[in-house]
Design a protein around this motif. Structure first.
Motif, mmCIF file in Angstrom:
data_model
loop_
_atom_site.group_PDB
_atom_site.id
_atom_site.type_symbol
_atom_site.label_atom_id
_atom_site.label_comp_id
_atom_site.label_asym_id
_atom_site.label_seq_id
_atom_site.Cartn_x
_atom_site.Cartn_y
_atom_site.Cartn_z
ATOM 1 N N LEU A 122 6.561 63.637 24.104
ATOM 2 C CA LEU A 122 7.194 62.937 23.206
ATOM 3 C C LEU A 122 8.700 63.224 23.769
ATOM 4 O O LEU A 122 9.621 62.551 23.928
ATOM 5 N N ASP A 123 9.187 64.700 24.134
ATOM 6 C CA ASP A 123 10.371 64.730 24.583
ATOM 7 C C ASP A 123 10.741 64.224 25.905
ATOM 8 O O ASP A 123 11.891 63.705 26.167
ATOM 9 N N ALA A 124 9.555 64.019 26.880
ATOM 10 C CA ALA A 124 9.742 63.172 28.190
ATOM 11 C C ALA A 124 10.016 62.087 27.833
ATOM 12 O O ALA A 124 10.872 61.170 28.440
ATOM 13 N N ALA A 125 9.505 61.236 26.765
ATOM 14 C CA ALA A 125 9.483 59.967 26.382
ATOM 15 C C ALA A 125 11.043 59.880 25.934
ATOM 16 O O ALA A 125 11.782 58.584 26.297
ATOM 17 N N GLY A 126 11.410 60.380 25.054
ATOM 18 C CA GLY A 126 13.065 60.511 24.727
ATOM 19 C C GLY A 126 13.894 60.622 25.967
ATOM 20 O O GLY A 126 14.791 59.965 25.893
ATOM 21 N N GLU A 127 13.474 61.361 26.915
ATOM 22 C CA GLU A 127 14.472 61.617 28.000
ATOM 23 C C GLU A 127 14.564 60.286 28.734
ATOM 24 O O GLU A 127 15.624 59.777 29.169
ATOM 25 N N ALA A 128 13.214 59.594 29.050
ATOM 26 C CA ALA A 128 13.081 58.305 29.693
ATOM 27 C C ALA A 128 13.610 57.220 29.036
ATOM 28 O O ALA A 128 14.027 56.226 29.811
#
Length: 187
Positions: A122-128
């Motif tokens: 989820l953190d990676a999705a927010g960053e992307a």
């Protein structure tokens, strides 16, 4: 009166706010109070999940920064940190943890790691997705759900990054549900 400091209304207001905040703001649990620590962490993760859920419910409220901050709260409190909170304190009357955790330590630790892996995704999705919430973050109607309340499986990082963040979020919630069903006393 000479020698007695004058308390202005501003000073009184500040002192009042300090007094109120010390009553309202809960202090951090003592490091040796594992039950209070894990309860505080569970509350923080629950609040973070609600923040993410609210953004999926109302996409216009999405903020990459807040989404990532919420995911990071879960990352920081899951995995080995969560597992470590359940190494002791099972007999404490305040605890809602079943003693089964001791006998099923591998399963419990795996669920704690799954929770962390989903939060990392989820953190990676927010960053992307630094702008508005994109369609690729959202589940599509009729999209099959993997896992299930009794069959959560962590996928590879590549596989997690290929599914919508909303689906990852649901898998994360299923992990919470599975863990609570197996290891939490419901009073």
């Amino acid at each position: 009166m000479r020698g007695v400091p004058l308390i202005t209304s501003r000073t009184a207001l500040v002192l009042g706010l300090i007094a109120i905040s010390s009553v309202i703001a809960p202090s951090a649990p003592a490091e040796d109070d594992v039950v209070a620590l894990r309860q505080a962490d569970m509350k923080a993760m629950s609040d973070a999940a609600k923040t993410i859920s609210d953004m999926f419910r109302a996409a216009e409220s999405y903020s990459s920064t807040e989404f990532r901050r919420a995911a990071d709260v879960i990352v920081d409190r899951s995995g080995s940190v969560l597992a470590g909170h359940f190494a002791d304190g099972m007999g404490d009357p305040r605890s809602k943890a079943k003693p089964d955790i001791v006998q099923e330590r591998n399963r419990f630790d795996r669920l704690a790691d799954d929770l962390r892996n989903y939060a990392l995704a989820l953190d990676a999705a927010g960053e992307a997705n630094p702008g508005p919430m994109t369609e690729r973050m959202r589940m599509k109607p009729g999209e099959p759900m993997g896992g299930g309340p009794l069959g959560i499986h962590v996928r590879s990082e590549a596989e997690l990054s290929s599914i919508p963040a909303e689906h990852v979020f649901h898998l994360m919630l299923q992990t919470c549900t599975t863990c609570h069903a197996a290891f939490r006393i419901h009073r």
